[in-house]
Design an enzyme around this catalytic site. Structure first.
Site, PDB file in Angstrom:
ATOM      1  N   LEU A  56      13.693   0.342  11.243  1.00  0.00           N
ATOM      2  CA  LEU A  56      13.577  -0.272  12.567  1.00  0.00           C
ATOM      3  C   LEU A  56      13.860  -1.770  12.509  1.00  0.00           C
ATOM      4  O   LEU A  56      14.404  -2.345  13.449  1.00  0.00           O
ATOM      5  CB  LEU A  56      12.188  -0.003  13.156  1.00  0.00           C
ATOM      6  N   VAL A  80      -1.027   7.428  13.147  1.00  0.00           N
ATOM      7  CA  VAL A  80      -0.137   6.287  12.886  1.00  0.00           C
ATOM      8  C   VAL A  80       0.567   6.421  11.536  1.00  0.00           C
ATOM      9  O   VAL A  80       1.781   6.291  11.437  1.00  0.00           O
ATOM     10  CB  VAL A  80      -0.905   4.951  12.977  1.00  0.00           C
ATOM     11  N   CYS A 139       0.842  -1.213   0.000  1.00  0.00           N
ATOM     12  CA  CYS A 139       0.000   0.000   0.000  1.00  0.00           C
ATOM     13  C   CYS A 139       0.872   1.256   0.000  1.00  0.00           C
ATOM     14  O   CYS A 139       1.934   1.287   0.611  1.00  0.00           O
ATOM     15  CB  CYS A 139      -0.867   0.061   1.263  1.00  0.00           C
ATOM     16  N   VAL A 158       6.871   2.711  18.276  1.00  0.00           N
ATOM     17  CA  VAL A 158       6.138   1.445  18.254  1.00  0.00           C
ATOM     18  C   VAL A 158       5.947   1.009  16.806  1.00  0.00           C
ATOM     19  O   VAL A 158       5.407   1.753  15.992  1.00  0.00           O
ATOM     20  CB  VAL A 158       4.759   1.595  18.943  1.00  0.00           C
TER      21      VAL A 158
END
Length: 419
Positions: free
Chosen positions: A124, A327, A115, A161
């Site tokens: 990360l 997010v 996407c 996160v």
């Protein structure tokens, strides 16, 4: 390219059986590379991304079969490179890297596709593997990882996160020497499911579902049988479908405790909700939903993957609702498409202000990413007239037989095959 033609408006009601979770099935399929004995994975959804993952595992030398369950035998894996032609359509292929370097001491994965939602870097994943002792090089569009001997346990504090990076580090650490602690780990149910799968194979993991996961490395992982948890996002999507059409629905084979934030907002919108051990019912009693304010954030807060569906709910609700996306950047591409159907919305930075309208009108619209496309199909179900949704390959990546399931609820929807 295939399209959906949807005729509305219809009230969506009835029962729907929820499929296995795509976001758990994919990491679990790749984690099977760690196993030195055959594994059987049940409740795997039939999706484009799952097919691509199975094809990739086969190319690496694993034996992969599907007959209801997915059977993977990774004993004879002898290729350690995930090539561009498979990876370009799917970001999840980065999850092959951790298991390959942990078990075989080497792995390379082409930089991924998927996407087009804002910045989803692999940094990360890379820094996590480096802290476990892997050497990483970026060459010719590939992430190449290697280690002499075994990876070494480490105390890793995540900068932010990340579900994807938590999976990578957790999988790699299962075969590392010593103990790994992941601080600021993602807490999503799909992380818990992946950890539980690894435990079934013999991994020693604790703390999954909290922000501190502890993995004690073991020498090898064996085989086992595991059932993927139900898809909470598919569940939420069908609950919203009933809510916006003022209908009534029962979702079966689901897991209500993974949807607390979503159910709370649906209750705020005026839905009557009941839950059992593996089912959720929603009844609008023919009422129009009330607008709600939503702010996405990592689990257990409101999931970003339900943002587009609630944007739609607010756009046909009574009143004005604010939806803030924290997010992913660039995740409001469905809003201009919904505006073509008569929705009234303004985007200010990372917030969309939704002014509810009585009804939407059918139009030709274009899917831009997986969840946005689902909201356009649902909009077509309640809009007056005909809606044509283009580029539905996005939907096929994440929803199993969505048109069949909607048809069973009363939707007038057909797939138009592309050239």
């Amino acid at each position: 390219m295939d399209k959906f033609r949807v005729q509305g408006p219809t009230k969506l009601q009835g029962e729907v059986t929820i499929s296995g979770a795509k976001n758990a099935a994919l990491p679990i399929l790749f984690a099977a590379l760690l196993a030195e004995e055959p594994v059987e994975i049940q409740n795997v959804p039939k999706l484009k991304d799952v097919d691509t993952s199975m094809k990739l595992l086969s190319q690496l030398g694993a034996k992969v079969e599907r007959n209801g369950s997915v059977h993977i035998d990774a004993r004879d894996v002898n290729v350690f490179c995930a090539p561009y032609d498979l990876v370009k359509t799917m970001r999840a292929s980065i999850w092959a890297l951790g298991p390959l370097v942990a078990r075989f001491g080497q792995g390379q994965v082409s930089l991924p596709g998927g996407c087009t939602i804002g910045a989803r870097p692999v940094d990360l994943h890379i820094s996590g593997l480096e802290q476990l002792g892997a050497t990483i090089k970026l060459e010719e569009g590939y992430v190449k990882a290697s280690v002499d001997g075994r990876l070494k346990g480490a105390h890793i504090v995540m900068d932010k996160v990340s579900v994807g990076a938590t999976v990578t580090i957790m999988c790699a650490a299962t075969l590392a020497e010593g103990t790994t602690i992941i601080e600021n780990a993602a807490r999503e149910p799909e992380i818990v499911d992946t950890a539980n799968f690894l435990i079934t194979l013999g991994a020693k993991i604790s703390g999954q579902g909290t922000d501190r996961i502890v993995i004690e490395g073991v020498e090898r992982l064996g085989g086992g049988v595991y059932r993927v948890l139900p898809d909470r996002i598919e569940t939420g999507t069908f609950l919203v479908a009933a809510a916006i059409s003022r209908g009534k629905i029962i979702c079966r084979n689901t897991q209500p405790d993974t949807l607390d934030a979503v159910l709370a907002k649906l209750r705020d919108a005026g839905a009557d909700i009941e839950v059992g051990e593996d089912w959720i019912s929603l009844d609008m009693h023919g009422k129009r939903p009330k607008a709600v304010n939503v702010r996405t954030a990592p689990h257990p807060a409101f999931p970003t993957d339900m943002q587009a569906q609630f944007t739609l709910l607010n756009l046909v609700a009574e009143g004005t609702g604010f939806i803030t996306e924290t997010v992913f950047e660039n995740r409001f591409m469905h809003v201009p498409e919904l505006s073509r159907m008569g929705a009234h919305a303004e985007i200010e930075s990372n917030t969309v202000i939704c002014h509810g309208v009585e009804k939407l009108s059918g139009a030709q619209v274009m899917a831009t990413d997986l969840r946005a496309s689902a909201s356009l199909v649902l909009a077509g179900c309640i809009a007056e007239g005909t809606t044509v949704v283009d580029r539905i390959y996005h939907i096929d990546r994440g929803y199993e037989r969505i048109e069949d399931k909607l048809r069973a609820l009363g939707a007038n929807i057909e797939r138009v095959k592309g050239e």
